[in-house]
Design an enzyme around this catalytic site. Sequence first.
Site, short mmCIF file in Angstrom:
data_model
loop_
_atom_site.label_atom_id
_atom_site.label_comp_id
_atom_site.label_asym_id
_atom_site.label_seq_id
_atom_site.Cartn_x
_atom_site.Cartn_y
_atom_site.Cartn_z
N ARG A 64 38.26 15.98 35.82
CA ARG A 64 37.16 16.88 35.46
C ARG A 64 35.79 16.25 35.74
O ARG A 64 34.83 16.94 36.09
CB ARG A 64 37.27 17.24 33.98
N HIS A 68 32.73 18.15 37.71
CA HIS A 68 31.40 18.34 37.13
C HIS A 68 30.33 17.57 37.89
O HIS A 68 29.16 17.96 37.87
CB HIS A 68 31.41 17.93 35.65
N ASN A 96 28.64 19.52 29.65
CA ASN A 96 29.16 18.15 29.56
C ASN A 96 29.12 17.56 28.16
O ASN A 96 29.96 16.72 27.81
CB ASN A 96 28.35 17.23 30.48
N HIS A 196 44.01 22.99 35.31
CA HIS A 196 44.19 23.25 33.88
C HIS A 196 45.66 23.19 33.46
O HIS A 196 45.99 23.49 32.33
CB HIS A 196 43.58 24.60 33.50
#
Length: 365
Positions: A64, A68, A96, A196
Site C-alpha cells: 500500500r 500511495h 495516510n 485487497h
Amino acid sequence: MEYNKQRTMLIAVLLIIMWSCCYNHAQLSSDFYKESCPSLFYAVRREVQRAVTRERRMAASLLRLFFHDCFVNGCDGSILLDDTSSSMGEKTAGPNNNSVRGFDVVDKIKSRVERLCPGVVSCADILAIIARDSVLLLDGPGWSVKLGRRDSTTASFTTANSGVIPPPTSTLDNLINRFRAQGLSSRDMVALSGAHTIGQARCVTFRDRIYNESNNIELSFALSRQRSCSAASGSSDNNEATLDIHSPGRFDLNYYRQLLNYRGLLTSDQVLYSGGSTDSLVVSYSRSLNAFYRDFVRGMVKMGDIKPLTGSSAETSKEEKKTLVRTPRKVERSAHVFIRDLRFIPIRSLVSGNSLPRENLRFRN
C-alpha cells in the site's frame, strides 16, 4: 553552399545523438543497479521476509505504501518525507494519517542497503522492490521491477489530500476516473484492487457500508462486521477487519469471490461488482487465478511508470529523508553477493520463518 549543408547535417546528427542519450538515460531498467549494487535484491528480500514473518499483515502495508506514493505526483518516494519547518509531508494527509504504515520496515531496509551500497539506491526504487517482494511472500505473482527512479526532495500534503488517492467510499466512476488520471485503465484498476485480498481496514472506513448499504451487502456479513464496529463513532473507530475473510494471509482470488457474494468490506470494493461496467472483470478474476495475476502484474508495472524522476531531476536518497538514513556512517562495504537470474525459493518456506539452506537463497530481479 556545400559547407552549410554539411554543417546543418552535422548539427542534426549531434541533436539526434544528444536526444538519444537523454532518452535512454531517462528510461527505467530492471538491471539499473546491476553493477553499482548487485546484492540489492537479496538484501531487500531478506528484510521484507523478516518483517512478514513477524507480521503477515505487513506485506499488505508495504504494498500500500507504493500505491500511495505513486498516486501523489508519481513514484518518487515523497510519502517517506517528514514534515519540515517550511512544508508538510504526506504522512499526515487524510488518506495516510493513522492508516499508512510500515515506515520502520523501510528504515531498516534502507539502512541495510546503505551499508552495502552507500548513496546509490533511491528510496523510490526500494519501495518498488518491497511491493513486489511483499506480494511474492504471500504466494502471489512475481515480476521484474524496473528501476532508476530518483527521489523527490519535496512532498505535497495538498496533493495527497486532493482526492488523487480514491477514498474507500468511492463510486465506480470515481475509481475509474482517478485511475485513468494516472494512465491506468479500468482493467488495471480492477486488477490492482485485488491487492485487497490481503490486509485490513479500520471501522471508520467501512462503518457506513455495513449499516447503510443494505441493498448490496449480504446480511450475515454486515452483522458479523457490526460486532466490532459500532454504528456511532467512538471507541471502535480503529477496530480493524480483514478485507478478505477467507484467506487474508494469501494473495489469491478470494477477494473477487467475496464480491460476487456481496461481501466486499469497503464501498470501493463492492462497486466493482454492482451492475456496472467492471462486473465481467470481477467474474473473470474470480474464476482464473492466472488472469488475475497476469493483469495485476501488468497494472503494477504500469503504476511503477507513473511520472518517475530520472536523470538529474532529483537525487538518489542518502540523507534527504529524515525518516530514513540521515548521513550514513562510514562503514566497511560488505562483500557483494553476486546473484544470478532467480529461481524463486519456495514462498511458503519464507513466510513460515523456517531456516533456509544457503543454496536455496538465490534471488533475481
